[in-house]
Design an enzyme around this catalytic site. Structure first.
Site, PDB file in Angstrom:
ATOM      1  N   LYS A 189       8.084  -2.051  -6.820  1.00 18.31           N
ATOM      2  CA  LYS A 189       7.105  -1.095  -6.316  1.00 18.31           C
ATOM      3  C   LYS A 189       7.732   0.289  -6.388  1.00 18.31           C
ATOM      4  CE  LYS A 189       3.795  -1.534  -5.201  1.00 18.31           C
ATOM      5  NZ  LYS A 189       2.418  -1.423  -5.567  1.00 18.31           N
ATOM      6  N   HIS A 316      -2.537  -9.871  -8.507  1.00 23.03           N
ATOM      7  CA  HIS A 316      -2.121  -8.881  -7.497  1.00 23.03           C
ATOM      8  C   HIS A 316      -1.972  -9.537  -6.125  1.00 23.03           C
ATOM      9  CE1 HIS A 316      -3.752  -6.013  -4.342  1.00 23.03           C
ATOM     10  NE2 HIS A 316      -2.695  -5.367  -4.772  1.00 23.03           N
TER      11      HIS A 316
END
Ligand SMILES: O=C([O-])C(=O)C[C@H](O)[C@@H](O)C(=O)[O-]
Ligand SMILES: [Mg+2]
Length: 419
Positions: A189, A316
């Site tokens: 991330k 996701h």
């Protein structure tokens, strides 16, 4: 199997919960000490209970409570009718089909769990049967602080992952993820530090884990030009670059000059986004998510659409618990064209699960498809009560990564794109 009467929905119990979340950094700020989810128990007239899990927050809770009124008396096998009725009930106040999708999805999963229990078959069978016995997941790496700092009289809250604020910290976190869960692919991330620092972290991962797939997701923190620069720098290093910049149009501009495939879970999040995304060649990989694409069956249909248009598929995840992980595993097992390992936040949150442990184990980074009826997981009622009390007592009612960051660093400004 029950009679038709027994398959009618008697009640949908909607329980908001809060659970611990580490200080994970992203382009919006930092995760708060508590994350929110909503647990569904769909009770049939014969006493069968189907489970569902949805992201939390007051708006989603109110919509699920509205949906609970709509589905009472419906047959649990009429999932299309249930979704249509819920959608129609929400339409006047919730114009976004993506937002309505969160509600219909959670109810559909609970219906499928109940159906599977009635039939004595796993949910993957109800989706056409599994094409793999276990589903590969990626380690979801985050820049993070060592602890949630002391705030408002609350003591600091640490965890056993430690700090990760530079390439060495990210590699160390990846090693822990691999040791504990066996992951064989990694997602970082990003959108937290200047792009060159994140490029360095990816290069460090590539060196530490040669040949293992890597991806980077800055959640639209970059301009089109910066996105093109990072794509060129990481050509041959990443399997894909996820949501470097905002909008279908922005992504399409990056694609023109990007040697890397682009992936999204941000600009293609509803059915009406697929046509423009395909027409503009904005993405090469779609991260599906049953929580907002209308449920597990709709996710299978989405996979077929992606196949038709030559889009690769990944999955996701947001902060979630075991009912969601079970649902993700069943649907991923039933999708032939799942091209990449799925995302999961589960390692960050599993200590506070609401299901009885033992079914969802990671081996070599994969979760075996639960074999029991329905989702194959059992609700831990004690844990549910405890996490519901935490929700009530905490007063946390929505996710606010930016607000929490500002309470710790008042000078923090949310800027997207930032670089
Ligand atoms: O792939 C993604 O965009 C996500 O996982 C979104 C999440 O909100 C993630 O950024 C997070 O939890 O910080
Ligand atoms: Mg993403």
């Amino acid at each position: 199997m029950s009679t038709t009467g027994g398959t009618r929905i008697r009640e949908l119990i909607v329980t908001p919960i809060a659970f611990r979340d580490p200080p994970l950094l992203n382009s919006n700020g930092v995760h708060e000490p508590l994350a929110l989810r909503i647990i569904l128990q769909l009770v049939l007239e014969d006493g069968t209970v189907g489970l569902g899990e949805s992201p939390g927050g007051t708006a989603r809770l109110e919509r699920l409570e509205a949906a609970a009124k709509v589905v009472v008396g419906m047959d649990v096998f009429d999932t299309t009718a249930a979704a249509t009725a819920i959608d129609a009930a929400l339409l006047p106040t919730v114009p976004s089909s993506h937002e309505r999708g969160w509600t219909t999805s959670a109810v559909e999963v609970a219906c499928l769990d109940a159906q599977g229990k009635l039939l004595g078959r796993p949910v993957s069978d109800l989706l056409g049967g599994k094409v793999r016995d276990s589903v590969p997941f990626a380690a979801y790496l985050f820049y993070k602080w060592a602890e949630h700092p002391a705030l408002d009289g609350r003591a600091a809250v640490g965890d056993d992952w430690g700090e990760a604020l530079d390439p060495a910290g990210i590699v160390e976190q990846a090693r822990l993820m691999q040791q504990r869960y066996g992951f064989r692919s990694f997602k970082l991330k990003g959108g937290v530090f200047p792009p060159d620092e994140e490029i360095a972290a990816i290069r460090a991962l590539a060196e530490a884990f040669p040949g293992q797939p890597l991806r980077l997701d800055p959640n639209t923190a970059w301009t089109v030009e910066t996105s093109k620069y990072v794509a060129r720098e990481l050509d041959g290093v990443l399997e894909y670059l996820e949501d470097p910049t905002r909008s279908i149009e922005g992504m399409a501009q990056v694609v023109e000059d990007s040697p890397l495939p682009l992936a999204t879970n941000m600009c293609v999040i509803a059915w009406e986004h697929l046509k423009p995304a395909v027409e503009q060649n904005a993405i090469q990989v779609l991260l599906t998510d049953h929580h907002y694409w209308g449920g597990l069956r709709r996710t299978r249909e989405l996979a077929a659409v992606c196949e038709a248009f030559g889009l690769a598929l990944s999955m996701h995840s947001n902060s979630h618990l075991g009912i969601s992980l079970a649902a993700m595993t069943h649907v991923a097992a039933a999708i032939p064209n799942l091209d990449h390992s799925c995302d999961t936040h589960y390692p960050w949150n599993s200590a506070d699960d609401v299901i009885v442990p033992g079914v969802l184990e990671f081996r070599d980074g994969e979760v075996a498809v639960p074999a029991g009826p329905g989702l194959g997981v059992e609700l831990d009622h004690g844990a549910l009560d405890r996490l519901h009390r935490l929700y009530v007592e905490s007063g946390v009612r929505s996710r606010d990564d930016t607000g929490y960051m500002r309470r710790i660093h008042p000078e923090y400004e949310l800027r997207l794109p930032r670089w």
